[in-house]
Design an enzyme around this catalytic site. Structure first.
Site, PDB file in Angstrom:
ATOM      1  N   ILE A  11       0.820  -1.214   0.000  1.00  0.00           N
ATOM      2  CA  ILE A  11       0.000   0.000   0.000  1.00  0.00           C
ATOM      3  C   ILE A  11       0.856   1.267   0.000  1.00  0.00           C
ATOM      4  O   ILE A  11       0.445   2.297  -0.514  1.00  0.00           O
ATOM      5  CB  ILE A  11      -1.013  -0.007   1.166  1.00  0.00           C
ATOM      6  CG1 ILE A  11      -2.126   1.012   0.900  1.00  0.00           C
ATOM      7  CG2 ILE A  11      -0.311   0.206   2.510  1.00  0.00           C
ATOM      8  CD1 ILE A  11      -3.355   0.841   1.766  1.00  0.00           C
ATOM      9  N   VAL A  33       0.517  -2.604   8.638  1.00  0.00           N
ATOM     10  CA  VAL A  33       0.315  -1.496   7.703  1.00  0.00           C
ATOM     11  C   VAL A  33       0.721  -0.172   8.359  1.00  0.00           C
ATOM     12  O   VAL A  33       1.392   0.664   7.756  1.00  0.00           O
ATOM     13  CB  VAL A  33      -1.165  -1.434   7.241  1.00  0.00           C
ATOM     14  CG1 VAL A  33      -1.451  -0.150   6.485  1.00  0.00           C
ATOM     15  CG2 VAL A  33      -1.504  -2.637   6.370  1.00  0.00           C
ATOM     16  N   ASP A  34       0.313   0.017   9.604  1.00  0.00           N
ATOM     17  CA  ASP A  34       0.603   1.255  10.337  1.00  0.00           C
ATOM     18  C   ASP A  34       2.113   1.516  10.395  1.00  0.00           C
ATOM     19  O   ASP A  34       2.580   2.612  10.078  1.00  0.00           O
ATOM     20  CB  ASP A  34       0.016   1.141  11.749  1.00  0.00           C
ATOM     21  CG  ASP A  34      -0.034   2.451  12.507  1.00  0.00           C
ATOM     22  OD1 ASP A  34       0.040   3.524  11.878  1.00  0.00           O
ATOM     23  OD2 ASP A  34      -0.172   2.397  13.739  1.00  0.00           O
ATOM     24  N   THR A 123      -7.940  -7.089   9.699  1.00  0.00           N
ATOM     25  CA  THR A 123      -7.780  -8.512   9.392  1.00  0.00           C
ATOM     26  C   THR A 123      -6.398  -9.066   9.754  1.00  0.00           C
ATOM     27  O   THR A 123      -6.161 -10.252   9.591  1.00  0.00           O
ATOM     28  CB  THR A 123      -8.045  -8.792   7.899  1.00  0.00           C
ATOM     29  OG1 THR A 123      -7.102  -8.052   7.128  1.00  0.00           O
ATOM     30  CG2 THR A 123      -9.462  -8.411   7.518  1.00  0.00           C
TER      31      THR A 123
END
Length: 168
Positions: A11, A33-34, A123
């Protein structure tokens, strides 16, 4: 209605107006992701998050809400931070997960973002079952009243991609 696309990838490499961060409530970075967004985006994102914490979000960002910052060094203009719910077997928290997608699109509209990249919120470490997370995400985005012209779901691995692509 937004055009939906599904890609397997990173991403942080998406060239879109806004990247959605599956943040933790502290807004100060974390894992998954963070952590990747904070690492690749550089100190500008952390500085903007610290400003938010010093102001309106002193207690952190509540689950299901969203707020935007600069994207720092990422190939996007903004990062929209949203805090997904931790999955609970004995409690239906799906409305909080739905709210993450709705609120992120609302913030994107306020920013004037035409293209938005979403991860599979909740998720990972938060344990939301991938198939249900994908179903809720795609349904919510399809039904959203938004000016965003393209929503891109960026899935980290083949399993997540297959779960989301099943709902296209």
């Amino acid at each position: 209605m937004s055009h939906l696309s599904f890609v397997q990838g990173d991403i942080t490499e998406q060239r879109v107006d806004a990247i959605v961060n599956a943040a933790n409530s502290s807004l100060l970075g974390g894992g998954g992701v963070d952590g990747a967004i904070h690492r690749k985006g550089g100190p500008e994102i952390l500085a903007a998050c610290r400003e938010l914490r010093a102001g309106h979000y002193g207690g952190g960002l509540p689950t299901g809400q969203a707020v935007a910052t600069t994207a720092g060094r990422l190939p996007a203009q903004w990062v929209i931070h949203t805090v997904g719910p931790v999955w609970q077997a004995r409690e239906d928290r799906s409305e909080l997960l739905v709210s993450c997608y709705r609120e992120s699109l609302r913030v994107a509209d306020e920013l004037g973002a035409a293209t938005v990249a979403f991860p599979a919120i909740s998720t990972g470490i938060y344990g939301w079952p991938m198939d249900d997370g994908a179903r809720l995400a795609v349904k919510t985005v399809r039904e959203a009243d938004t000016s965003v012209s393209e929503v891109r779901f960026v899935l980290f691995d083949a399993m997540a991609y297959a779960a989301f692509a099943a709902y296209q």
